[in-house]
Design an enzyme around this catalytic site. Structure first.
Site, PDB file in Angstrom:
ATOM      1  N   GLN A  39     -15.320   8.466 -46.631  1.00 44.92           N
ATOM      2  CA  GLN A  39     -16.505   7.664 -46.945  1.00 44.92           C
ATOM      3  C   GLN A  39     -17.505   8.550 -47.688  1.00 44.92           C
ATOM      4  O   GLN A  39     -17.886   9.609 -47.181  1.00 44.92           O
ATOM      5  CB  GLN A  39     -17.158   7.128 -45.664  1.00 44.92           C
ATOM      6  N   CYS A 442     -22.482  22.353  -1.384  1.00 45.75           N
ATOM      7  CA  CYS A 442     -22.092  23.309  -2.421  1.00 45.75           C
ATOM      8  C   CYS A 442     -20.734  23.926  -2.111  1.00 45.75           C
ATOM      9  O   CYS A 442     -19.878  24.078  -2.989  1.00 45.75           O
ATOM     10  CB  CYS A 442     -23.139  24.410  -2.552  1.00 45.75           C
TER      11      CYS A 442
END
Length: 523
Positions: A39, A442
């Site tokens: 394009q 964690c």
């Protein structure tokens, strides 16, 4: 004419992107590298210059049998007899463009929503330019960044349309490059529809060697990402009993392979996370500099990103590290700690989700809500707060998020929910003491990530194995007479994790009798 949209090149003649290079030469080299459609986009040149350059480009593309489209300007496309045009939502309407160019012209339309995609499809567009995928320097007036999630929604809608006049092709555009192209193709794919290609600008136009850049991109487009895991023909285990029956093997495998447990986490929990990694049989590595990630990712382990203390530099650091693991298939787990606690944290989550792929996302109800996109998932600091949703609603959310991201999602809580977008499980193990110590969430992330590192073929099974190991160990520890509260619980918990690891090594699976797992539909 069958059009190949796989690698769609959009030109950019600005000095920022093209520099002093010759555009026609760059496009010619890109075509040699495998670009399948071009394009010509130039928003600043006058009509005379546009036509001149377009003619030169068309001569090059015609030699390769590759279509040339003109951005916006139907008049220029007609003047140079280009194969078609690409029009935006604010340009000439599709019906007029088709009337002027004729039925054989290729006409593409920019779409950033389901309604725009629906209208363009019914209007007879040959393809949709879906985006903007990510933020980009080449297009400043971006109306909407939709990411892979928004692209997937559009693809799902197209797959469900029954009144299609023809099959419309789809191309993603916006910020796509060699680092993220495989993730774009992988995460955008819906159950019945995938992208036909991607459009790139600076990844080729700004490259020192456009031919090599194009060839590399095309190779990535045609190959599955490393993080997709091994492609196997085995049937997924679906029942809770079948899944639990495989957990022991994975626990044992962690001890045999000793996977690297790379944690990028806050200093508050580093020592605890390292001790947990050792206890389960892994090898801890607390390294917060992304500069080390490329080497560490080659060691066959996993990465945990704990968003405990987000800063702009820290988020960029996390993304770099995760991309290093993505590139070689190393599992990455995101723990969006306190994601609903502030606007800054919400923005951090958006950047992380846009920047890399996460094999596992683990969080409480409010954190998972933020990752999904709930704007009002407010939480008090890093605490989850009081829930007002049912277990069935939580299960649906987890399943939908996992399906959208094509990964595994774990929502922790009194009853844990985990899903890979297909199978959904409830786990009722654990102890209240886990909620009374710093870093339990964690270190659960550390545990799950280590298990996924040794079982990439079924990440849901690996996540379940890690979760059960962690929570049954916590139950064992809580029952010890020496445990009087959270202070005495932590060392007993680490001992219990190691006990389970040693029992697995000795092929003793009696501990799994405590597993409380239920498979649900989550519809």
């Amino acid at each position: 004419m069958l059009i190949d949209y796989s690698l769609y090149l959009v030109t950019d003649s600005t000095n920022k992107i093209l520099g002093q290079k010759d555009l026609v030469k760059v496009v010619e080299e890109a075509l040699e590298g495998g670009v399948t459609i071009v394009q010509y986009r130039d928003k600043t040149s006058d009509t005379t210059d546009l036509i001149r350059t377009a003619k030169l480009l068309h001569a090059v593309t015609q030699k390769r049998g590759v279509p040339l489209l003109i951005n916006d300007r139907v008049d220029v496309a007609l003047a140079v007899e280009a194969e078609g045009v690409h029009i935006g939502q604010d340009d000439m309407d599709l019906a007029t463009a088709r009337k002027l160019l004729g039925p054989k012209a290729i006409i593409g339309v920019t779409c950033s929503s389901v309604s725009e995609a629906h209208a363009a499809t019914l209007g007879g567009a040959n393809y949709l330019g879906i985006g903007t995928m990510f933020a980009t320097l080449t297009k400043q007036n971006t109306k909407s960044i939709i990411g892979t999630a928004g692209t997937r929604v559009i693809l799902e809608h197209l797959a469900a349309m029954t009144e299609l006049p023809h099959r419309v092709a789809t191309v993603a555009i916006g910020g796509i490059n060699a680092i993220n192209v495989q993730r774009v193709m992988y995460q955008s794919q819906s159950t019945f529809r995938a992208l036909d290609g991607v459009a790139v600008v600076s990844a080729i136009i700004a490259a020192q060697n456009p031919k090599d850049a194009a060839a590399h991109l095309l190779d990535l487009i045609k190959s599955p990402p490393a993080f997709a895991g091994p492609l196997t023909e085995k049937v997924k285990l679906r029942s809770a009993k079948e899944l639990i029956g495989k957990v022991q093997d994975i626990v044992k495998k962690v001890g045999l392979e000793v996977p690297i447990c790379h944690n990028m986490t806050n200093t508050v929990v580093q020592n605890f996370a390292a001790n947990v990694a050792v206890a389960i049989g892994g090898s801890p590595c607390m390294a917060n500099d992304a500069g080390e990630a490329e080497d560490l990712a080659q060691l066959g382990g996993s990465l945990v990103i704990n968003m405990g203390t987000p800063t702009p530099d820290g988020i960029s650091n996390y993304i770099r590290a995760a991309q290093a693991y993505n590139s070689c298939g190393g599992p990455v787990l995101l723990d969006p700690v306190g994601a609903g606690g502030s606007g800054l944290r919400r923005e951090a989550v958006k950047k992380l989700m846009a920047g890399c792929y996460f094999d596992i996302i683990k969080g409480n109800e409010f954190e998972i809500g933020v990752v999904w996109g709930f704007s009002k998932s407010q939480q008090r600091g890093v605490d989850s707060g009081k829930s007002d949703t049912s277990l069935a609603e939580k299960a649906r959310l987890v399943k939908m998020l996992a399906a959208r991201e094509r990964n595994v999602v774990i929502m922790t809580g009194p009853v844990d929910v985990l899903s890979d977008g297909d199978r959904t499980l409830l786990v009722r193990n654990g102890t209240q003491l886990l909620g009374q110590i710093t870093g339990s969430g964690c270190t659960l992330g550390t545990t799950v990530a280590a298990f996924v590192a040794v079982e990439k073929g079924d990440k849901l099974l690996a996540a379940l194995a890690g979760l059960l190991t962690f929570e049954i160990a916590a139950e064992y520890a809580a029952e010890r007479p020496e445990v009087k509260g959270p202070g005495t619980f932590v060392p007993m918990f680490i001992d219990a994790l190691n006990l389970i690891a040693r029992r697995a090594e000795a092929n003793e699976s009696i501990w799994l009798a405590a597993a409380k797992v239920e498979a649900v539909e989550a519809t």
